[in-house]
Design an enzyme around this catalytic site. Structure first.
Site, PDB file in Angstrom:
ATOM      1  N   LYS A 179       0.841  -1.207   0.000  1.00 25.19           N
ATOM      2  CA  LYS A 179       0.000   0.000   0.000  1.00 25.19           C
ATOM      3  C   LYS A 179       0.879   1.261   0.000  1.00 25.19           C
ATOM      4  CE  LYS A 179      -3.341   2.928   1.128  1.00 25.19           C
ATOM      5  NZ  LYS A 179      -4.402   3.360   0.263  1.00 25.19           N
ATOM      6  N   LYS A 193      -0.151  11.584   4.976  1.00 23.79           N
ATOM      7  CA  LYS A 193       0.048  10.537   5.987  1.00 23.79           C
ATOM      8  C   LYS A 193       0.782   9.328   5.379  1.00 23.79           C
ATOM      9  CE  LYS A 193      -2.490   6.793   7.959  1.00 23.79           C
ATOM     10  NZ  LYS A 193      -3.721   6.035   7.928  1.00 23.79           N
TER      11      LYS A 193
END
Ligand code: NAD
Length: 301
Positions: free
Chosen positions: A171, A246
């Protein structure tokens, strides 16, 4: 498997819960925010009182939480998953967090006989609603096969990447590329604009050349070129700038742990952070294009 425990009924969690219910599963939900739990109840889930209770009273636990510290708290903290889960319980964390936290939580779970998969997702809210998320899984392949029918209610591409933590690695690698590419596309189109080149013509050229990327094909940062792009909805997300910052932060930290040099990811990270501090945090990350404006023509070069 019938009863799914779901912890974290937020932006992503709510549509994922709806899809589990649509698939005929029952859902026992928990969230620290009462209003989130109420929304889960409105969609048809039952409400639990703590993560420990969810882990005790459901057959498979799914967590969808904001950050590494929240996953830590939900699993290892007081009234957390590991307090309530009996030996053998399977837990699937679908949050985007750092791979080190996934491994640590998995080890603590294993010590209690509890099984753990990391299974972060790509696709954001529209694909969470459609139930077509890409799900990248780290952990034991037998555990994945057990969880697969449940994951299939939420996603259409379920890929086993490797041992625990490697779903998160996949990811972060994906978002490193997507985040950096969107900055590159934005810079290129600002440059073209400055020289009066039509962005539609430039898109046509690049679509047949080596610079073509997902960021242009699906989420073109310049309005008026790709109909479904966030840029045509005043940059309504999509995937928020704050979430891209993030994820790039997680990727940069992971590289630091490996002592691996990374150059473009930290630069992109700082740009998204700056865009966020100038009001674009909750817009789609392609809004970074609006932030990359040239300075006044009076400025010395
Ligand atoms: P969100 O903040 O909207 O929802 C998270 C929910 O978790 C909140 O309702 C919060 O109250 C709850 N929560 C926090 N700590 C908790 C705890 N200890 N126990 C129980 N509940 C707790 O976040 P989101 O946008 O749904 O994202 C969830 C995860 O999915 C994040 O890791 C994010 O990076 C990832 N993700 C988000 C998107 C997106 O587009 N939103 C896309 C892909 C991946």
């Amino acid at each position: 498997m019938k009863r799914i425990g779901f912890i974290g009924a937020g932006t992503m969690g709510i549509p994922m819960i709806s899809n589990l219910l649509k698939a005929g599963l029952s859902v026992l939900a928990y969230d620290v925010r009462p209003e989130a739990l109420e929304e889960a109840r409105r969609r048809g889930a039952a409400a639990g009182g703590s993560s420990a209770e969810i882990a005790r009273d459901s057959e498979l636990v799914v967590t969808m939480l904001p950050s590494s510290s929240d996953v830590d708290a939900a699993y290892l903290g007081p009234k957390g998953v590991l307090e309530g889960a009996p030996a053998g319980r399977l837990c699937v964390d679908m949050s985007t967090i750092d791979p080190g936290t996934s491994r640590r939580v998995a080890e603590r779970a294993k010590a209690k006989g509890v099984r753990f998969l990391d299974a972060p997702v790509s696709g954001a809210v529209p694909r969470a609603i459609e139930g077509t998320l890409t799900i990248m899984v780290g952990g034991d392949s037998k555990d994945l096969e057990e969880a697969r029918p449940v994951l299939s209610a939420m996603g259409s591409n379920i890929i086993h990447v490797g041992p625990v933590g490697s779903g998160e690695v996949a990811k972060l690698c994906n978002n490193l590329i997507a985040g950096v590419a969107t900055v590159a596309v934005s810079e290129a189109f600002r440059l073209a604009e400055g020289f009066g080149v039509d962005p539609k013509v430039l898109t046509e050229v690049i679509a047949k050349s080596s610079g073509f990327t997902w960021a242009m094909e699906h989420n073109h940062p310049v309005p008026g070129i790709v109909a479904k792009a966030a840029s045509n909805r005043d940059y309504a997300p999509g995937f928020m700038t704050d979430l891209m910052a993030k994820d790039l932060g997680l990727a940069v930290n992971a590289a630091r742990e490996l002592r691996q040099p990374v150059f473009v990811a930290p630069a992109a990270l700082e740009l998204y952070r700056l865009a966020s501090s100038h009001g674009l945090g909750r817009k789609d990350f392609s809004s970074v294009y609006t932030f990359l404006k040239p300075s006044s023509s009076q400025a010395p070069v």
